[in-house]
Each structure stands twice: as C-alpha cells, then as structure tokens.
Scaffold this motif. Structure first.
Motif, PDB file in Angstrom:
ATOM      1  N   ALA A  73      30.132 -18.111  57.349  1.00  0.00           N
ATOM      2  CA  ALA A  73      29.075 -19.120  57.400  1.00  0.00           C
ATOM      3  C   ALA A  73      28.472 -19.232  56.005  1.00  0.00           C
ATOM      4  O   ALA A  73      28.224 -18.205  55.354  1.00  0.00           O
ATOM      5  CB  ALA A  73      28.000 -18.738  58.417  1.00  0.00           C
ATOM      6  N   VAL A  74      28.252 -20.468  55.546  1.00  0.00           N
ATOM      7  CA  VAL A  74      27.707 -20.665  54.208  1.00  0.00           C
ATOM      8  C   VAL A  74      26.477 -21.565  54.264  1.00  0.00           C
ATOM      9  O   VAL A  74      26.415 -22.522  55.035  1.00  0.00           O
ATOM     10  CB  VAL A  74      28.758 -21.260  53.239  1.00  0.00           C
ATOM     11  N   ASN A  75      25.498 -21.224  53.436  1.00  0.00           N
ATOM     12  CA  ASN A  75      24.278 -22.018  53.254  1.00  0.00           C
ATOM     13  C   ASN A  75      24.125 -22.185  51.753  1.00  0.00           C
ATOM     14  O   ASN A  75      23.685 -21.262  51.055  1.00  0.00           O
ATOM     15  CB  ASN A  75      23.080 -21.288  53.872  1.00  0.00           C
ATOM     16  N   LEU A  76      24.530 -23.347  51.238  1.00  0.00           N
ATOM     17  CA  LEU A  76      24.710 -23.524  49.798  1.00  0.00           C
ATOM     18  C   LEU A  76      23.762 -24.564  49.210  1.00  0.00           C
ATOM     19  O   LEU A  76      23.146 -25.346  49.924  1.00  0.00           O
ATOM     20  CB  LEU A  76      26.166 -23.941  49.522  1.00  0.00           C
ATOM     21  N   PHE A  77      23.663 -24.539  47.878  1.00  0.00           N
ATOM     22  CA  PHE A  77      22.965 -25.574  47.116  1.00  0.00           C
ATOM     23  C   PHE A  77      21.473 -25.615  47.440  1.00  0.00           C
ATOM     24  O   PHE A  77      20.891 -26.660  47.669  1.00  0.00           O
ATOM     25  CB  PHE A  77      23.618 -26.933  47.394  1.00  0.00           C
ATOM     26  N   SER A  78      20.844 -24.423  47.450  1.00  0.00           N
ATOM     27  CA  SER A  78      19.386 -24.309  47.650  1.00  0.00           C
ATOM     28  C   SER A  78      18.935 -25.013  48.923  1.00  0.00           C
ATOM     29  O   SER A  78      18.094 -25.909  48.903  1.00  0.00           O
ATOM     30  CB  SER A  78      18.639 -24.882  46.441  1.00  0.00           C
ATOM     31  N   SER A  79      19.464 -24.583  50.050  1.00  0.00           N
ATOM     32  CA  SER A  79      19.158 -25.225  51.327  1.00  0.00           C
ATOM     33  C   SER A  79      18.283 -24.366  52.218  1.00  0.00           C
ATOM     34  O   SER A  79      18.163 -24.641  53.414  1.00  0.00           O
ATOM     35  CB  SER A  79      20.456 -25.574  52.058  1.00  0.00           C
ATOM     36  N   ILE A  80      17.661 -23.336  51.676  1.00  0.00           N
ATOM     37  CA  ILE A  80      16.697 -22.545  52.423  1.00  0.00           C
ATOM     38  C   ILE A  80      15.384 -22.565  51.649  1.00  0.00           C
ATOM     39  O   ILE A  80      15.380 -22.684  50.427  1.00  0.00           O
ATOM     40  CB  ILE A  80      17.191 -21.092  52.630  1.00  0.00           C
ATOM     41  N   GLY A  81      14.259 -22.501  52.378  1.00  0.00           N
ATOM     42  CA  GLY A  81      12.963 -22.529  51.718  1.00  0.00           C
ATOM     43  C   GLY A  81      12.142 -23.765  52.025  1.00  0.00           C
ATOM     44  O   GLY A  81      11.031 -23.913  51.523  1.00  0.00           O
ATOM     45  N   TYR A  82      12.669 -24.651  52.852  1.00  0.00           N
ATOM     46  CA  TYR A  82      11.947 -25.877  53.182  1.00  0.00           C
ATOM     47  C   TYR A  82      11.026 -25.720  54.384  1.00  0.00           C
ATOM     48  O   TYR A  82      10.311 -26.642  54.734  1.00  0.00           O
ATOM     49  CB  TYR A  82      12.933 -27.021  53.430  1.00  0.00           C
ATOM     50  N   PHE A  83      11.055 -24.558  55.003  1.00  0.00           N
ATOM     51  CA  PHE A  83      10.238 -24.300  56.179  1.00  0.00           C
ATOM     52  C   PHE A  83       9.239 -23.196  55.864  1.00  0.00           C
ATOM     53  O   PHE A  83       9.106 -22.785  54.715  1.00  0.00           O
ATOM     54  CB  PHE A  83      11.138 -23.890  57.350  1.00  0.00           C
ATOM     55  N   SER A  84       8.571 -22.695  56.871  1.00  0.00           N
ATOM     56  CA  SER A  84       7.725 -21.520  56.697  1.00  0.00           C
ATOM     57  C   SER A  84       8.623 -20.299  56.527  1.00  0.00           C
ATOM     58  O   SER A  84       9.815 -20.331  56.838  1.00  0.00           O
ATOM     59  CB  SER A  84       6.828 -21.333  57.917  1.00  0.00           C
ATOM     60  N   ASP A  85       8.051 -19.200  56.049  1.00  0.00           N
ATOM     61  CA  ASP A  85       8.840 -17.979  55.888  1.00  0.00           C
ATOM     62  C   ASP A  85       9.428 -17.532  57.218  1.00  0.00           C
ATOM     63  O   ASP A  85      10.582 -17.098  57.290  1.00  0.00           O
ATOM     64  CB  ASP A  85       7.978 -16.857  55.303  1.00  0.00           C
ATOM     65  N   ASP A  86       8.648 -17.634  58.285  1.00  0.00           N
ATOM     66  CA  ASP A  86       9.138 -17.229  59.604  1.00  0.00           C
ATOM     67  C   ASP A  86      10.317 -18.089  60.047  1.00  0.00           C
ATOM     68  O   ASP A  86      11.287 -17.595  60.628  1.00  0.00           O
ATOM     69  CB  ASP A  86       8.020 -17.310  60.643  1.00  0.00           C
ATOM     70  N   GLU A  87      10.232 -19.400  59.774  1.00  0.00           N
ATOM     71  CA  GLU A  87      11.334 -20.282  60.161  1.00  0.00           C
ATOM     72  C   GLU A  87      12.565 -20.037  59.303  1.00  0.00           C
ATOM     73  O   GLU A  87      13.697 -20.164  59.777  1.00  0.00           O
ATOM     74  CB  GLU A  87      10.890 -21.736  60.076  1.00  0.00           C
TER      75      GLU A  87
END
Length: 338
Positions: free
Chosen positions: A195-209
């Motif tokens: 599973a990949v999460n690429l190109f700065s795709s995390i951080g748009y939600f709350s820390d918990d999310e």
C-alpha cells in the motif's frame, strides 16, 4: 514483470522541484457522507447565490439514487459519508476548476516510473503482488505499477482525477481498478501486499484522523504486507520554504504564497493565477484561486504513529530513491512492514 530481486536500486540524486499539497475534488455522483479526502481552508468570499454555512455547521449530502461513475467502482448502496464543513469552506471551485487544471504540471511520468522501480525493490514484491495506491490522483503511479504486471487498485476522492487515471491506463494498455472514495473510509481487509500513500497526501486532517488513515492502510494489508508513505520533510522545509514561488502552468503563471506556522506545524499556501501582462503593466492582474493547508510531521512524529504492536519494522529514507534520511533531505519516506 516476473519476480524482483528484492534489492532496492542504487540511490539517485534527490529531486528538489516544488511540490504542492494535493487536494481532491468533491464527488457528486455517489452517495456521500462526505469527509473530504484532502481538506483545504479557503477564506475567499462566498460563492454568489449561495448562503455560507455558519462556523462549526455540519452538513450531510445524500444522493441515494445517483448513478455510479462509469469506469469506477461505486460505493455500496446506502453508503453515507459525512462532510464536516469548515467555516466558509468553499473548496468545490478550487477542486473542480483550479486543481484539475494544474495538478499534472507538478508531477512527471518519468519521476513516477523511477519512484515505482525503487518501491518495488524496497518492498521485495513478488510477481502478481496486489497494490493499493491511495490517493492515486491522475494515476501516474498506479499505471506504472500496472505496467510491471501488478494488479492495482487506485483510490481517490476526485472524479476528475480518476477519469484521467482511467484514460492513462487505457492509453498504456494496462488494467487498473479505480475506486471513488475518501481515504478515511477505505475498507479493504487484508487484500494487498503493498500500500502506498505518496506525494504528501497525509496531513490534511486532524492528527487523530491521520492516525485513522494509517490504520486503514494497516487493515488493507496482508500479513507481512508493506506500507510506503512519502511526504515532505518538515525539518528541511522549515529552513528552506520560500515566502513565494512561481511556476509556469499551461502557458500561464502560478504564484504560490507560503506561510509556515511553527506552533502548529501547518503549512498554508495561497494560490494565485497571474493573468497575461498588458501594455500598461509588466505583470498582469492576479486572481486568487484557492488556499490550501497541510500539517507537516517530523520523522519521529510519523514513526510514532506507526504503532509497534502493528508494524514490525520501519525504515526511514530521504526520498523514493533510497537516499539516506537526514535533516537536509527534502522528502521523508517511511517503509513499514505489517
């Protein structure tokens, strides 16, 4: 592709080109309860003809009889997705009109091919390994995985980007399964080897999310499956982020005004489209097309989010090329095994 050697290719020089945050467009043709996959704060004036929501208002949109998107996997009948609206949250215009026009200018197929080549080696993927790419955007990495013979599922909230991904897969002559869904709502129990999460795709939600998103990836993996997360290196960005950047896009110019809040580790950007210069001005008028915001994590923060009782081994890199991680590396890449 038959079977990889399991060894990562030699490191290449890191790329330093500007990378924007990746918001996703809203979906209108599936039943939604709508968490927006990439939240963007927009303080622009309200859309003409619409009454803005009061701060804190929660709104749900239900289209129980909407037809599924052609070429995409629709959500199950009756599925609901809630949208938590920010105060004066008007991302629809940005996602529908602006981002689809500029997203491909910030990513290259050549980069995607080399990224995938390194990931395949780092994960030691066997032939036929199943891959989850979420969010997949317009499919550049999904297509490259499929070129190498891996069954790929791409997930994204944006119908526009998924349409482009489907077209890219068709042109490349490779099969790619595309799912129109918020990454926080993914349910793929034990289906994937990578599973990949690429190109700065995390951080748009709350820390918990964000922790919830990582847990979704964990659930999607088979035992011994590998998760690759690629984002900006906070510690490098805080020392190098310019107050303003410009990029040529489709014959025009984008001006990006950057601001980093060290108290919250949030990077905010204002996106302006500069119109053509006139005879009276060396530079044309600027039009604000949207504002974006992302929470940047340090290496130790992201590592802590990968809970040791779930992830057996976590490695850090400074790019999707095997570059050693350091404070000066522009990227932060985590490779974790379930």
């Amino acid at each position: 592709m038959s079977k990889t050697t399991g060894r990562a290719p030699a490191a290449r020089s890191p790329r330093t080109s500007h990378e924007p945050m990746q918001p996703n467009a809203p979906v209108t043709s599936v039943v939604m309860r709508g968490k927006i996959s990439h939240a963007v704060r927009i303080r622009a004036a309200p859309v003409t003809g619409h009454t803005p929501l009061a701060p804190g208002t929660r709104t749900s949109i239900q289209r129980s009889h909407a037809a599924p998107v052609t070429g995409h996997t629709p959500l199950a009948p009756g599925t609901r997705t809630s949208i938590q609206w920010l105060a004066v949250f008007q991302s629809e215009r940005f996602f529908r009109e602006a981002w689809p026009q500029i997203s491909q200018a910030f990513a290259s197929p050549t980069d995607a091919a080399s990224d995938v080549e390194w990931i395949v080696g780092a994960a030691a993927l066997d032939a036929g390994a199943r891959v989850l790419d979420a969010p997949c955007g317009f499919g550049r990495h999904s297509v490259e995985f499929a070129r190498r013979g891996f069954p790929v599922t791409g997930v994204d909230f944006s119908e526009t980007e998924l349409d482009r991904a489907r077209k890219a897969a068709t042109e490349a002559g490779v099969p790619v399964r595309l799912v129109c869904q918020d990454i926080r709502d993914m349910e793929f129990p034990g289906e994937f080897d990578l599973a990949v999460n690429l190109f700065s795709s995390i951080g748009y939600f709350s820390d918990d999310e964000d922790r919830l998103v990582i847990d979704r990836f964990w659930r999607a993996l088979k035992p011994e499956g590998v998760f690759v997360l690629d984002t900006r290196n906070r510690d490098q960005l805080v020392r190098s982020l310019p107050p303003e950047e410009r990029k040529r896009v489709n014959g025009g110019t984008l001006r990006i005004e950057n601001e980093f809040d060290p108290a919250t580790s949030r990077w905010r950007a204002r996106w302006w489209r500069i119109k053509r210069a006139s005879a009276k001005s060396r530079e044309g008028a600027a039009e604000l097309i949207g504002e974006s915001e992302i929470r940047l994590y340090s290496a130790h923060e992201l590592s802590a989010m990968l809970r040791p009782e779930r992830w057996g081994h976590v490695e850090l890199y400074g790019g999707l090329d095997g570059t050693p991680f350091s404070l000066d590396a522009p990227r932060l890449v985590l490779v974790a095994r379930k």
